[in-house]
Design a protein around this motif. Structure first.
Motif, PDB file in Angstrom:
ATOM      1  N   ASN A  31       0.824  -1.212   0.000  1.00 29.34           N
ATOM      2  CA  ASN A  31       0.000   0.000   0.000  1.00 29.34           C
ATOM      3  C   ASN A  31       0.859   1.263   0.000  1.00 29.34           C
ATOM      4  OD1 ASN A  31      -2.216  -1.651  -0.011  1.00 29.34           O
ATOM      5  ND2 ASN A  31      -2.878  -1.181   2.052  1.00 29.34           N
ATOM      6  N   TYR A  38       4.164  -0.346   7.086  1.00 26.90           N
ATOM      7  CA  TYR A  38       2.738  -0.595   6.935  1.00 26.90           C
ATOM      8  C   TYR A  38       2.194  -1.499   8.042  1.00 26.90           C
ATOM      9  CZ  TYR A  38      -1.801  -1.791   5.144  1.00 26.90           C
ATOM     10  OH  TYR A  38      -3.154  -1.964   5.047  1.00 26.90           O
ATOM     11  N   LYS A  66      -1.406  -4.620  -2.745  1.00 26.86           N
ATOM     12  CA  LYS A  66      -2.547  -3.772  -2.406  1.00 26.86           C
ATOM     13  C   LYS A  66      -3.404  -4.572  -1.445  1.00 26.86           C
ATOM     14  CE  LYS A  66      -5.729  -0.557  -2.906  1.00 26.86           C
ATOM     15  NZ  LYS A  66      -6.027   0.046  -1.646  1.00 26.86           N
ATOM     16  N   GLU A  68      -6.311  -4.865   1.634  1.00 26.35           N
ATOM     17  CA  GLU A  68      -7.497  -4.164   2.128  1.00 26.35           C
ATOM     18  C   GLU A  68      -8.376  -5.112   2.925  1.00 26.35           C
ATOM     19  OE1 GLU A  68      -9.723  -4.492  -2.204  1.00 26.35           O
ATOM     20  OE2 GLU A  68      -9.025  -2.570  -1.482  1.00 26.35           O
ATOM     21  N   GLN A  75      -4.437  -9.028   6.965  1.00 27.67           N
ATOM     22  CA  GLN A  75      -3.779  -8.543   5.758  1.00 27.67           C
ATOM     23  C   GLN A  75      -2.397  -9.167   5.600  1.00 27.67           C
ATOM     24  OE1 GLN A  75      -3.860  -4.277   5.667  1.00 27.67           O
ATOM     25  NE2 GLN A  75      -6.079  -4.201   5.495  1.00 27.67           N
TER      26      GLN A  75
END
Length: 92
Positions: A31, A38, A66, A68, A75
C-alpha cells in the motif's frame, strides 16, 4: 520487452491482498509503504514476507501489494498467501 509480471490474490477471513511480482532487486511495497512501516508490528511484516525467506528470493524479485479489509494480522496472512502463489507461478 518488459519483464513478465505475475499477479495473484491472497485472502484470509475478510482481508484480501493483490500481489504483483516481477524479477528485480528486492523492492517490496505494501500500500505504498515498506512492509515494516505498513504492518507496524515486526511479527506481521516477518509473517507476510516468510515465503520469500523460505525460498531465499527476497533480493531477486520486486513485489507490490494492495491489501485491504480486515485487520493488519489478516492482511499479513493474505499477503503471505498472495506472495506464495506468485512465487509458485514464477518457478513451478
Amino acid at each position: 520487452m518488459s519483464e513478465k509480471t505475475y499477479v495473484t490474490v491472497g485472502r484470509r477471513k475478510t482481508a484480501s491482498a493483490r500481489v504483483r511480482l516481477t524479477r528485480g532487486s528486492g523492492k517490496i511495497m505494501v500500500n505504498g509503504k515498506s512492509p515494516a512501516d505498513y504492518f507496524k508490528a515486526e511479527d506481521f511484516a516477518r509473517a507476510a514476507l516468510s515465503p520469500l525467506t523460505t525460498v531465499e528470493m527476497s533480493d531477486q524479485v520486486d513485489i507490490t501489494v494492495k491489501a485491504e479489509g480486515g485487520g493488519l494480522n489478516g492482511q499479513a496472512g493474505a499477503t503471505r498467501l498472495g506472495i506464495a502463489r506468485a512465487l509458485e507461478k514464477l518457478n513451478e
